[in-house]
Design an enzyme around this catalytic site. Structure first.
Site, PDB file in Angstrom:
ATOM      1  CE  LYS A  24      -3.764  -2.269   2.560  1.00 45.80           C
ATOM      2  NZ  LYS A  24      -3.243  -2.942   3.802  1.00 45.80           N
ATOM      3  NE  ARG A  25       7.245   0.425   0.327  1.00 46.92           N
ATOM      4  CZ  ARG A  25       8.658   0.469   0.049  1.00 46.92           C
ATOM      5  NH1 ARG A  25       9.273   1.434   0.633  1.00 46.92           N
ATOM      6  NH2 ARG A  25       9.353  -0.224  -0.856  1.00 46.92           N
ATOM      7  CB  CYS A  46      23.178  -6.686 -32.856  1.00 49.61           C
ATOM      8  SG  CYS A  46      23.267  -8.292 -32.039  1.00 49.61           S
ATOM      9  CB  CYS A  49      22.966  -9.829 -35.580  1.00 45.03           C
ATOM     10  SG  CYS A  49      21.275  -9.144 -35.144  1.00 45.03           S
ATOM     11  CG  HIS A 109      18.538  -7.769 -32.992  1.00 44.73           C
ATOM     12  ND1 HIS A 109      20.035  -7.831 -32.199  1.00 44.73           N
ATOM     13  CD2 HIS A 109      18.112  -6.411 -32.504  1.00 44.73           C
ATOM     14  CE1 HIS A 109      20.032  -6.751 -31.698  1.00 44.73           C
ATOM     15  NE2 HIS A 109      18.990  -5.806 -31.853  1.00 44.73           N
ATOM     16  CG  ASN A 147      22.012 -12.227 -16.785  1.00 44.57           C
ATOM     17  OD1 ASN A 147      21.602 -12.813 -15.629  1.00 44.57           O
ATOM     18  ND2 ASN A 147      23.293 -12.213 -16.649  1.00 44.57           N
ATOM     19  N   GLY A 153      21.166  -6.641 -16.348  1.00 51.14           N
ATOM     20  CA  GLY A 153      22.585  -6.649 -16.672  1.00 51.14           C
ATOM     21  C   GLY A 153      22.737  -7.262 -17.986  1.00 51.14           C
ATOM     22  CB  SER A 155      25.828  -6.238 -22.163  1.00 48.94           C
ATOM     23  OG  SER A 155      26.684  -7.444 -22.325  1.00 48.94           O
ATOM     24  CG  HIS A 158      20.498 -11.037 -30.927  1.00 48.16           C
ATOM     25  ND1 HIS A 158      20.738 -10.642 -32.249  1.00 48.16           N
ATOM     26  CD2 HIS A 158      20.332 -12.407 -30.917  1.00 48.16           C
ATOM     27  CE1 HIS A 158      20.483 -11.894 -33.025  1.00 48.16           C
ATOM     28  NE2 HIS A 158      20.349 -13.029 -32.104  1.00 48.16           N
ATOM     29  CG  HIS A 160      22.689 -13.335 -25.490  1.00 46.39           C
ATOM     30  ND1 HIS A 160      21.882 -12.004 -25.434  1.00 46.39           N
ATOM     31  CD2 HIS A 160      23.286 -13.163 -24.464  1.00 46.39           C
ATOM     32  CE1 HIS A 160      22.370 -11.413 -24.498  1.00 46.39           C
ATOM     33  NE2 HIS A 160      23.557 -12.173 -23.974  1.00 46.39           N
ATOM     34  CD  GLN A 162      26.237 -14.543 -20.057  1.00 46.12           C
ATOM     35  OE1 GLN A 162      27.433 -14.748 -19.541  1.00 46.12           O
ATOM     36  NE2 GLN A 162      25.851 -13.460 -19.610  1.00 46.12           N
TER      37      GLN A 162
HETATM   38  O1  LIG Z   1      28.186 -11.420 -19.566  1.00 48.84           O
HETATM   39  P1  LIG Z   1      27.333 -10.302 -19.517  1.00 48.84           P
HETATM   40  O2  LIG Z   1      25.830 -10.522 -19.952  1.00 48.84           O
HETATM   41  O3  LIG Z   1      27.885  -9.105 -20.118  1.00 48.84           O
HETATM   42  O4  LIG Z   1      27.290  -9.671 -17.999  1.00 48.84           O
HETATM   43  C1  LIG Z   1      26.075  -9.973 -17.406  1.00 48.84           C
HETATM   44  O5  LIG Z   1      25.993 -11.202 -16.795  1.00 48.84           O
HETATM   45  C2  LIG Z   1      27.262 -11.872 -15.824  1.00 48.84           C
HETATM   46  C3  LIG Z   1      26.671 -13.098 -15.305  1.00 48.84           C
HETATM   47  O6  LIG Z   1      25.572 -13.255 -14.660  1.00 48.84           O
HETATM   48  C4  LIG Z   1      27.643 -10.900 -14.520  1.00 48.84           C
HETATM   49  O7  LIG Z   1      28.610 -10.958 -14.160  1.00 48.84           O
HETATM   50  C5  LIG Z   1      27.442  -9.355 -14.937  1.00 48.84           C
HETATM   51  O8  LIG Z   1      27.585  -8.306 -13.986  1.00 48.84           O
HETATM   52  C6  LIG Z   1      26.295  -9.013 -16.054  1.00 48.84           C
HETATM   53  O9  LIG Z   1      26.346  -7.636 -16.378  1.00 48.84           O
HETATM   54  O1  LIG Z   2      11.870   1.760   2.960  1.00 46.76           O
HETATM   55  P1  LIG Z   2      12.093   2.352   1.565  1.00 46.76           P
HETATM   56  O2  LIG Z   2      13.372   2.924   1.759  1.00 46.76           O
HETATM   57  O3  LIG Z   2      11.150   2.901   1.016  1.00 46.76           O
HETATM   58  O4  LIG Z   2      12.542   1.005   0.764  1.00 46.76           O
HETATM   59  C1  LIG Z   2      13.610   0.517   0.368  1.00 46.76           C
HETATM   60  O5  LIG Z   2      14.462  -0.124   1.610  1.00 46.76           O
HETATM   61  C2  LIG Z   2      13.747  -1.261   2.058  1.00 46.76           C
HETATM   62  C3  LIG Z   2      14.677  -1.894   3.169  1.00 46.76           C
HETATM   63  O6  LIG Z   2      15.884  -2.174   2.693  1.00 46.76           O
HETATM   64  C4  LIG Z   2      13.608  -2.338   1.180  1.00 46.76           C
HETATM   65  O7  LIG Z   2      12.906  -3.454   1.370  1.00 46.76           O
HETATM   66  C5  LIG Z   2      12.926  -1.800  -0.401  1.00 46.76           C
HETATM   67  O8  LIG Z   2      12.812  -2.695  -1.500  1.00 46.76           O
HETATM   68  C6  LIG Z   2      13.755  -0.623  -0.582  1.00 46.76           C
HETATM   69  O9  LIG Z   2      12.922   0.248  -1.636  1.00 46.76           O
END
Ligand SMILES: O=P(O)(O)O[C@H]1O[C@H](CO)[C@@H](O)[C@H](O)[C@H]1O
Ligand SMILES: O=P(O)(O)O[C@H]1O[C@H](CO)[C@@H](O)[C@H](O)[C@H]1O
Lengths: 342, 342
Positions: A24-25, A46, A49, A109, A147, A153, A155, A158, A160, A162
């Protein structure tokens, strides 16, 4: 359980704090940039691709299905640098050997797993299985993951995933291994097989199912719309899946990911990945193959859950119950919002 | 150790994967919006500024130093809803009682801890100590923390922290408690006291120190510029700090946070928090009071480290060594970039 309470994660031996009333907040914090849907089928800039050049100069083949290559900036390398072992229990380090690969899911892509045709998703499933078999011959842990989205994260948009393979069991699978082993020793049945049976009976956390698979919001979910994907037959590893189970996996992936995209009508960001029993032929009656999906969004396409402060220092906290999340995902259509008629 | 290796975190009994060579990869992923420095000393729309009304209608007093109130949207409530205990080891839930408070560090909307005067930071230190004493009388775990910056989920830039107190030991402190206890049983000395002595001897991971405190990048750091703040006298809890140690804490906080801000010349985002020995009077010879700082930025004001995919499913991975991070932080000035002459 509508007030604050804690739930136990038996797979990881840890707890999550649940505060359902907290949704609710008002939210006055960071707004994310929602992902845009507009991408061309082929992007000359890309690095994934077909036919394009990557940052290190290598050229991608004109691939037409999936395409796997070794990550040009791999976090793990096949040769470990030798070094002298730690002198103190407070300064322990260990060499690690491994490799990192990239799997392009499609030459297109502009697609995502959710929007690919089932036979094409099946090709991804087969690639996962083949890669697992190949890499698990040389490495004890093979982490297949995706990811999805800049928020997670990725990057490159496309489609994909890992694979990081290494010669040792990382922290999280080591915990899951211990917990599943202890449960098996105490009850004579695999934890996740018993858990799946109980969830199917209660039904309130189920999201989507077919003949061979069930996707559900686990009782102990941390991320708002986290799901766990389980096979009905308690197999240990991806290569153990038979033909029908692989087709059914493509089906349930399409349906689960379509629901995710439909929730806020965007390319839904997440990290997902597979936990196979370690290794290739080790006997592991305690372990059931499963995939985790960890999506960060909470309220809308632009408001995510932050696991920060209390979550980093105390324990994870969530703002809606697993049952509420499952009900919302269950209520969604399996026709992708970008493919709706008229 | 310039190639990939793993390091062990003895406080949490977990590992981190270190890939120093990986910093070379080009970054094509998400760019963060850097925080802006321009804020007025008083913001009529801020729900934390003195005299303003909060979302629930309550009005803040015209406070001139620190100001503490119960969170209007608390994740924990003093009354636990009773419910029947779990029927199965796979569906364990437990009631939880607690409270959540907000601490405004200063009436000034435009300041941060880094830019406050030492005597005003000392007021924050005293408030932490008082709050700890008060809340630990009723609750087993008192988590004092700060989420700084929108990137870390802070929903308001007004300088403030939080306290979540609850009647049970959360997952992370429970792990730290187990590890410190086991070390004490085996070696007869507190883990963190022995660790601090060894770090002071090696010196290569130290960032800043004064007569009573040391801030260092732990050998097992996960976040790129993570630090651990330790008292030279192995006290258990914040209220145990004497007058000189409190002044010195204000001093080291100012100097550490100024270095953080100077690294990329922005209000450096982080989550930080205190780990006191649980409770108030329990004997805890194994535990040393400490604070963790978890800042997400990696390469610049706009490129953060994502702990996603492999990190969520396998184990945390970092791209520069703890020694490299410490050297960079050590090389920075202790004059804040916004307060430089000329
Ligand atoms: O390898 P990527 O896709 O560029 O990188 C992403 O996945 C990795 C594995 O989860 C992480 O360590 C990186 O921080 C994230 O940016
Ligand atoms: O209470 P805040 O500052 O609005 O909320 C933040 O801190 C909380 C405590 O770490 C987390 O649960 C929330 O996800 C974050 O957005």
């Amino acid at each position: 359980m509508q007030g604050p309470h804690r739930r136990y994660n038996p797979l990881m031996d840890e707890w999550v704090l649940v505060s359902p009333h907290r949704l609710k907040r008002p939210w006055q914090g960071q707004q994310e940039t929602p992902p845009t849907d507009e991408r061309p089928p082929y992007d000359p800039a890309c690095y994934l691709c077909p036919g394009n050049r990557r940052a290190n100069g290598a050229q991608n083949p004109p691939y037409t299905s999936t395409f796997v290559f070794t990550n040009d900036f791999a976090a793990l390398l096949p040769e470990a640098e030798p070094f002298s072992p730690a002198s103190s229990p407070l300064f322990r380090a260990a060499p690690v050997r491994g490799t990192c690969r990239v799997i392009c899911f499609s030459p297109r892509h502009d697609l995502t797993l959710a929007r690919m045709a089932r036979p094409d998703i099946r090709r991804v499933v087969d690639t996962w299985c083949e890669q697992y078999s190949e890499l698990a011959r040389g490495y004890r842990w093979v982490q297949i993951f995706e990811n999805r989205g800049a928020m997670m994260g990725a990057s490159n948009p496309h489609p994909h995933g890992q694979i990081w393979a290494l010669d040792t069991l990382p922290t999280t699978p080591a915990r899951e291994d211990r917990a599943q082993r202890a449960y098996f020793d105490a009850h004579g049945k695999p934890l996740l097989a018993e858990y799946l049976a109980a969830e199917c009976e209660q039904a309130e956390r189920l999201v989507v199912e077919n003949e061979h698979w069930v996707a559900l919001v686990p009782f102990w979910a941390v991320w708002p719309f986290e799901t766990l994907l389980l096979p009905r037959r308690p197999v240990r590893r991806l290569p153990d899946l038979n033909d029908a189970e692989r087709d059914a996996l493509a089906d349930i992936l399409k349906r689960l990911l379509t629901r995710y995209d439909n929730l806020f009508e965007i390319d839904f960001p997440y990290s997902m990945g597979w936990h196979n029993a370690p290794g290739l032929d080790e006997d592991a009656p305690h372990w059931v193959l499963h995939a985790h999906f960890y999506p960060p969004l909470l309220r809308s396409a632009t408001v995510r859950k932050f696991l920060v402060g209390f979550e980093m220092l105390g324990e994870p906290q969530r703002d809606l119950t697993a049952e509420q999340a499952a009900a919302r995902l269950r209520a969604l259509s399996e026709i992708h919002y970008l493919e709706r008629e008229g």
